[in-house]
Design a protein around this motif. Structure first.
Motif, PDB file in Angstrom:
ATOM      1  N   VAL A  70       0.873  -1.173   0.000  1.00  0.00           N
ATOM      2  CA  VAL A  70       0.000   0.000   0.000  1.00  0.00           C
ATOM      3  C   VAL A  70       0.906   1.218   0.000  1.00  0.00           C
ATOM      4  O   VAL A  70       1.627   1.464   0.961  1.00  0.00           O
ATOM      5  CB  VAL A  70      -0.939   0.023   1.224  1.00  0.00           C
ATOM      6  N   GLY A  71       0.890   1.951  -1.099  1.00  0.00           N
ATOM      7  CA  GLY A  71       1.727   3.135  -1.226  1.00  0.00           C
ATOM      8  C   GLY A  71       0.889   4.391  -1.354  1.00  0.00           C
ATOM      9  O   GLY A  71      -0.335   4.366  -1.197  1.00  0.00           O
ATOM     10  N   LYS A  72       1.545   5.476  -1.661  1.00  0.00           N
ATOM     11  CA  LYS A  72       0.854   6.750  -1.820  1.00  0.00           C
ATOM     12  C   LYS A  72       0.121   6.823  -3.157  1.00  0.00           C
ATOM     13  O   LYS A  72      -0.933   7.445  -3.275  1.00  0.00           O
ATOM     14  CB  LYS A  72       1.870   7.892  -1.717  1.00  0.00           C
ATOM     15  N   PHE A  73       0.657   6.153  -4.197  1.00  0.00           N
ATOM     16  CA  PHE A  73       0.100   6.253  -5.533  1.00  0.00           C
ATOM     17  C   PHE A  73      -0.521   4.943  -6.030  1.00  0.00           C
ATOM     18  O   PHE A  73      -1.418   4.966  -6.857  1.00  0.00           O
ATOM     19  CB  PHE A  73       1.175   6.703  -6.522  1.00  0.00           C
ATOM     20  N   LEU A  86      -2.146  -4.582  -9.922  1.00  0.00           N
ATOM     21  CA  LEU A  86      -1.809  -3.198  -9.615  1.00  0.00           C
ATOM     22  C   LEU A  86      -3.076  -2.357  -9.622  1.00  0.00           C
ATOM     23  O   LEU A  86      -3.868  -2.436 -10.559  1.00  0.00           O
ATOM     24  CB  LEU A  86      -0.828  -2.647 -10.645  1.00  0.00           C
ATOM     25  N   ASN A  87      -3.258  -1.564  -8.585  1.00  0.00           N
ATOM     26  CA  ASN A  87      -4.412  -0.682  -8.474  1.00  0.00           C
ATOM     27  C   ASN A  87      -3.916   0.733  -8.199  1.00  0.00           C
ATOM     28  O   ASN A  87      -3.108   0.950  -7.297  1.00  0.00           O
ATOM     29  CB  ASN A  87      -5.327  -1.116  -7.318  1.00  0.00           C
ATOM     30  N   PHE A  88      -4.418   1.692  -8.978  1.00  0.00           N
ATOM     31  CA  PHE A  88      -4.037   3.083  -8.767  1.00  0.00           C
ATOM     32  C   PHE A  88      -4.931   3.709  -7.712  1.00  0.00           C
ATOM     33  O   PHE A  88      -6.134   3.509  -7.704  1.00  0.00           O
ATOM     34  CB  PHE A  88      -4.146   3.876 -10.075  1.00  0.00           C
ATOM     35  N   ARG A  89      -4.332   4.479  -6.829  1.00  0.00           N
ATOM     36  CA  ARG A  89      -5.082   5.194  -5.803  1.00  0.00           C
ATOM     37  C   ARG A  89      -5.678   6.460  -6.426  1.00  0.00           C
ATOM     38  O   ARG A  89      -5.216   6.909  -7.469  1.00  0.00           O
ATOM     39  CB  ARG A  89      -4.172   5.504  -4.630  1.00  0.00           C
ATOM     40  N   PRO A  90      -6.699   7.048  -5.806  1.00  0.00           N
ATOM     41  CA  PRO A  90      -7.316   8.260  -6.363  1.00  0.00           C
ATOM     42  C   PRO A  90      -6.301   9.399  -6.536  1.00  0.00           C
ATOM     43  O   PRO A  90      -5.389   9.575  -5.730  1.00  0.00           O
ATOM     44  CB  PRO A  90      -8.363   8.640  -5.322  1.00  0.00           C
ATOM     45  N   HIS A  95      -5.267  20.592  -7.399  1.00  0.00           N
ATOM     46  CA  HIS A  95      -4.225  21.492  -6.889  1.00  0.00           C
ATOM     47  C   HIS A  95      -2.898  21.234  -7.600  1.00  0.00           C
ATOM     48  O   HIS A  95      -2.268  20.207  -7.382  1.00  0.00           O
ATOM     49  CB  HIS A  95      -4.017  21.304  -5.399  1.00  0.00           C
ATOM     50  N   ASP A  96      -2.464  22.133  -8.452  1.00  0.00           N
ATOM     51  CA  ASP A  96      -1.139  22.088  -9.089  1.00  0.00           C
ATOM     52  C   ASP A  96      -0.749  20.682  -9.559  1.00  0.00           C
ATOM     53  O   ASP A  96       0.317  20.173  -9.227  1.00  0.00           O
ATOM     54  CB  ASP A  96      -0.061  22.610  -8.127  1.00  0.00           C
ATOM     55  N   PHE A  97      -1.590  20.045 -10.339  1.00  0.00           N
ATOM     56  CA  PHE A  97      -1.319  18.685 -10.818  1.00  0.00           C
ATOM     57  C   PHE A  97      -0.392  18.745 -12.030  1.00  0.00           C
ATOM     58  O   PHE A  97      -0.650  19.445 -12.994  1.00  0.00           O
ATOM     59  CB  PHE A  97      -2.630  17.983 -11.187  1.00  0.00           C
ATOM     60  N   CYS A  98       0.693  17.990 -11.959  1.00  0.00           N
ATOM     61  CA  CYS A  98       1.658  17.902 -13.062  1.00  0.00           C
ATOM     62  C   CYS A  98       1.719  16.440 -13.515  1.00  0.00           C
ATOM     63  O   CYS A  98       2.193  15.575 -12.770  1.00  0.00           O
ATOM     64  CB  CYS A  98       3.026  18.382 -12.601  1.00  0.00           C
ATOM     65  N   PRO A  99       1.222  16.124 -14.712  1.00  0.00           N
ATOM     66  CA  PRO A  99       1.189  14.731 -15.183  1.00  0.00           C
ATOM     67  C   PRO A  99       2.562  14.062 -15.223  1.00  0.00           C
ATOM     68  O   PRO A  99       2.696  12.899 -14.849  1.00  0.00           O
ATOM     69  CB  PRO A  99       0.587  14.831 -16.584  1.00  0.00           C
ATOM     70  N   SER A 104       6.222  10.069 -12.842  1.00  0.00           N
ATOM     71  CA  SER A 104       7.527   9.757 -12.269  1.00  0.00           C
ATOM     72  C   SER A 104       7.385   9.143 -10.873  1.00  0.00           C
ATOM     73  O   SER A 104       8.054   8.151 -10.546  1.00  0.00           O
ATOM     74  CB  SER A 104       8.362  11.035 -12.199  1.00  0.00           C
ATOM     75  N   HIS A 105       6.504   9.712 -10.048  1.00  0.00           N
ATOM     76  CA  HIS A 105       6.281   9.171  -8.703  1.00  0.00           C
ATOM     77  C   HIS A 105       5.687   7.761  -8.755  1.00  0.00           C
ATOM     78  O   HIS A 105       6.092   6.882  -7.988  1.00  0.00           O
ATOM     79  CB  HIS A 105       5.355  10.086  -7.900  1.00  0.00           C
ATOM     80  N   VAL A 106       4.734   7.557  -9.668  1.00  0.00           N
ATOM     81  CA  VAL A 106       4.128   6.227  -9.808  1.00  0.00           C
ATOM     82  C   VAL A 106       5.179   5.210 -10.251  1.00  0.00           C
ATOM     83  O   VAL A 106       5.254   4.098  -9.721  1.00  0.00           O
ATOM     84  CB  VAL A 106       2.942   6.262 -10.795  1.00  0.00           C
ATOM     85  N   ALA A 107       6.015   5.585 -11.221  1.00  0.00           N
ATOM     86  CA  ALA A 107       7.055   4.673 -11.708  1.00  0.00           C
ATOM     87  C   ALA A 107       8.038   4.316 -10.599  1.00  0.00           C
ATOM     88  O   ALA A 107       8.416   3.147 -10.447  1.00  0.00           O
ATOM     89  CB  ALA A 107       7.790   5.307 -12.882  1.00  0.00           C
ATOM     90  N   ASN A 108       8.450   5.305  -9.813  1.00  0.00           N
ATOM     91  CA  ASN A 108       9.364   5.041  -8.689  1.00  0.00           C
ATOM     92  C   ASN A 108       8.741   4.094  -7.677  1.00  0.00           C
ATOM     93  O   ASN A 108       9.368   3.132  -7.229  1.00  0.00           O
ATOM     94  CB  ASN A 108       9.741   6.350  -7.985  1.00  0.00           C
ATOM     95  N   GLU A 109       7.507   4.373  -7.299  1.00  0.00           N
ATOM     96  CA  GLU A 109       6.835   3.544  -6.301  1.00  0.00           C
ATOM     97  C   GLU A 109       6.618   2.126  -6.824  1.00  0.00           C
ATOM     98  O   GLU A 109       6.798   1.152  -6.097  1.00  0.00           O
ATOM     99  CB  GLU A 109       5.495   4.180  -5.926  1.00  0.00           C
ATOM    100  N   LEU A 110       6.259   2.018  -8.093  1.00  0.00           N
ATOM    101  CA  LEU A 110       6.059   0.701  -8.708  1.00  0.00           C
ATOM    102  C   LEU A 110       7.370  -0.077  -8.739  1.00  0.00           C
ATOM    103  O   LEU A 110       7.400  -1.269  -8.430  1.00  0.00           O
ATOM    104  CB  LEU A 110       5.501   0.889 -10.115  1.00  0.00           C
ATOM    105  N   PHE A 111       8.455   0.583  -9.069  1.00  0.00           N
ATOM    106  CA  PHE A 111       9.764  -0.073  -9.095  1.00  0.00           C
ATOM    107  C   PHE A 111      10.131  -0.613  -7.719  1.00  0.00           C
ATOM    108  O   PHE A 111      10.516  -1.776  -7.577  1.00  0.00           O
ATOM    109  CB  PHE A 111      10.828   0.908  -9.584  1.00  0.00           C
TER     110      PHE A 111
END
Length: 120
Positions: A70-73, A86-90, A95-99, A104-111
């Motif tokens: 269970v991670g942040k993303f 794999l399930n993506f969190r909401p 607020h200042d969303f940068c795709p 990048s954060h999702v890829a790091n967490e997945l790795f």
């Protein structure tokens, strides 16, 4: 036997890690004639007598598809056949969303999640 206990970081429960060497385990499985390597079975383990255990598989014990990460993303669950899902969190896009930063954060967490899960 030493009563060593540790706290489970995710649930706050006490764990008593023990290793019983040279024991016999009789299994009563519902769908497999022999236990399959790498497959998790839900059931009840009974300590019958000295150096003998009996494991009986049940159909409704425990949570189906338990979370193994269970991670942040992302969240990773393990299915009954042992595969990972794999399930993506909401995502908060208000607020200042940068795709690119999100990807990048999702890829790091997945790795890191898959690296730690596949080492076991």
């Amino acid at each position: 036997m030493k009563k060593d206990f540790r706290k489970n970081k995710t649930k706050g429960k006490k764990l008593f890690p023990n290793t019983d060497l040279c024991v016999d385990i009789k299994t009563s499985l519902r769908f497999d004639p022999l236990a399959v390597i790498g497959r998790s079975y839900l059931g009840v383990l009974t300590h019958d007598k000295v150096d003998h255990y009996t494991f009986t598989e049940t159909t409704n014990a425990g949570k189906r598809n338990p979370h193994v990460f269970v991670g942040k993303f992302i969240t990773i669950t393990r299915r009954d056949d042992g595969t990972l899902r794999l399930n993506f969190r909401p995502v908060d896009t208000k607020h200042d969303f940068c795709p690119s930063e999100y990807a990048s954060h999702v890829a790091n967490e997945l790795f890191w999640a898959l690296t730690s899960l596949l080492e076991k």
